[in-house]
Design an enzyme around this catalytic site. Sequence first.
Site, PDB file in Angstrom:
ATOM      1  N   HIS A   1       0.788  -1.284  -0.051  1.00 18.94           N
ATOM      2  CA  HIS A   1       0.006   0.008  -0.047  1.00 18.94           C
ATOM      3  C   HIS A   1       0.991   1.208  -0.082  1.00 18.94           C
ATOM      4  O   HIS A   1       1.249   1.619   1.039  1.00 18.94           O
ATOM      5  CB  HIS A   1      -1.007   0.022   1.165  1.00 18.94           C
ATOM      6  CG  HIS A   1      -1.825   0.905   1.100  1.00 18.94           C
ATOM      7  ND1 HIS A   1      -3.315   0.632   1.317  1.00 18.94           N
ATOM      8  CD2 HIS A   1      -2.284   1.995   0.747  1.00 18.94           C
ATOM      9  CE1 HIS A   1      -4.092   1.749   1.116  1.00 18.94           C
ATOM     10  NE2 HIS A   1      -3.526   2.470   0.798  1.00 18.94           N
TER      11      HIS A   1
ATOM     12  N   ASP B   1       0.904   2.581   3.675  1.00 21.58           N
ATOM     13  CA  ASP B   1       0.102   3.408   3.176  1.00 21.58           C
ATOM     14  C   ASP B   1       0.867   4.775   3.078  1.00 21.58           C
ATOM     15  O   ASP B   1       0.337   6.023   3.487  1.00 21.58           O
ATOM     16  CB  ASP B   1      -1.474   3.588   4.243  1.00 21.58           C
ATOM     17  CG  ASP B   1      -2.421   4.642   3.460  1.00 21.58           C
ATOM     18  OD1 ASP B   1      -2.244   4.710   2.321  1.00 21.58           O
ATOM     19  OD2 ASP B   1      -3.047   4.857   4.211  1.00 21.58           O
TER      20      ASP B   1
HETATM   21  O1  DOR Z   1      -4.773   9.218   4.584  1.00 24.06           O
HETATM   22  C1  DOR Z   1      -4.894   8.730   3.538  1.00 24.06           C
HETATM   23  N1  DOR Z   1      -4.232   9.394   2.549  1.00 24.06           N
HETATM   24  N2  DOR Z   1      -5.756   7.579   3.549  1.00 24.06           N
HETATM   25  C2  DOR Z   1      -5.948   7.252   2.066  1.00 24.06           C
HETATM   26  O2  DOR Z   1      -6.708   6.486   1.962  1.00 24.06           O
HETATM   27  C3  DOR Z   1      -5.636   7.779   0.901  1.00 24.06           C
HETATM   28  C4  DOR Z   1      -4.509   8.591   1.210  1.00 24.06           C
HETATM   29  C5  DOR Z   1      -3.831   9.685   0.301  1.00 24.06           C
HETATM   30  O3  DOR Z   1      -3.985   9.252  -0.902  1.00 24.06           O
HETATM   31  O4  DOR Z   1      -3.399  10.758   0.570  1.00 24.06           O
HETATM   32 ZN    ZN Z   2      -6.576   4.109   1.933  1.00 25.12          ZN
END
Ligand code: DOR
Ligand code: ZN
Length: 424
Positions: free
Chosen positions: A60, A304
């Site tokens: 991710h 993430d």
């Molecule tokens: O905090 C987040 N940022 N959650 C997400 O699902 C997308 C991501 C982003 O693309 O900045």
């Molecule tokens: Zn996300």
Amino acid sequence: MRLLIRGARVVDPAGGLDAPLDILTDNGKIARLGADLAADGAQVLDAIGLVAAPGLVDLHVHLRQPGFEDKETVATGCAAAAKGGVTTLVAMPNTRPAADCPDIVRLVRDKAAPTGVNVLPAGAVTVGQKGERLTDFAALKAAGVPALTDDGVPIQNLALLRRAMQEAKRLDLPLLDHCEDRDMVQNYAVNEGDVSRQLGLPGRPAIAEELQIMRDVMLAEDTGAHVHICHISTAKGVDIVRQAKARGVPVTCETCPQYFTLTQEEVLRQGTMARVNPPLRTQADVDGIRAGLLDGTIDAIVTDHAPHTAQEKARPLPDAPSGMVGLETSLALALTGLYHTGLLPLARVLALMSASPAALLGLPKGTLEVGRDADLVLFDPEEEWTIDKEQFVSKGRNTPFHGRTVRGRVKYTISQGKIIYMEG
Ligand code: DOR
Ligand code: ZN
């Protein structure tokens, strides 16, 4: 090209291996593992005191290119990955344009090729991630996507989502789902609870995530599709996945270091740096995430990695974008929070960051078996250091971990037998 990695503690969770050994790579592959291997003209890398493990597999990552090159590029994101020990990553499709067609998938892969990091762009589920029309899954699969996702934008239309799952099942592609009911979370900045009340802001309730996890679990059961829940952040969410797995539903899930390390109170201390979707939750949720890591309900630790510019993060909390960078700190945070605390054995932490995510997508990665790609991370499991965002090679400096002292430091990252990162 041959590389002899000498004297490391070799930990290969997939093979159940944990022993002091030499590793010889040849032509990009693991050629031999053994005691006192002869150099025979190979480049020698002294790894005494270091752990050698499979290169990390991060499911991710937001690389931001095309369209948001001020936040990150494929090149800078891959440099951050290499510095963090990550040799394989799945790139999220919420770029501009979105990766909803083979052209964008190929563009991202082409940009990544010279970096040495194995980048697998995921395809979008819906055209433009608008949640209206399904993309051409077969074409995306032919272009090599390992999975489909509208990450960042939860899919609200259940008929559409069910059709997506039926089609994904037919093509044997996993769906990676960002679970948060959009009507309930809007563009709110923090978890709904004590902190949102203290700030006088509307919050993103835990139930908004849990309802969509429940919904997706039931649709996975109904369609037989492999549904993977992204960045799980609540104790109840973990419980729903636990029960679903027990009855054989094809569901897996991931979490991120922020969800087993930080609580919503971090927003009071750090403002927008601690703003992320889903939001940081309560201590009970942190404990629930740790329990899920301990009992195997959670299959993978991912970052993430979501870089944003300093200007964007300087906006007031309700207007700033959500997300935090993670590639350069994930191994250290996982070792510090899970291994050095005694919660998990070292091999288990490494499995959660390599063998298990690789297996989940059916990638021939995440192991040091002879004949496989020589993808490795070499790290000092004990070294203490202080996270300094100014040292990041990512364009993103948006971390809530700046100034935190952690234990465990990447020294070398090797991808297909080539050193792609070396400390200093
Ligand atoms: O905090 C987040 N940022 N959650 C997400 O699902 C997308 C991501 C982003 O693309 O900045
Ligand atoms: Zn996300």
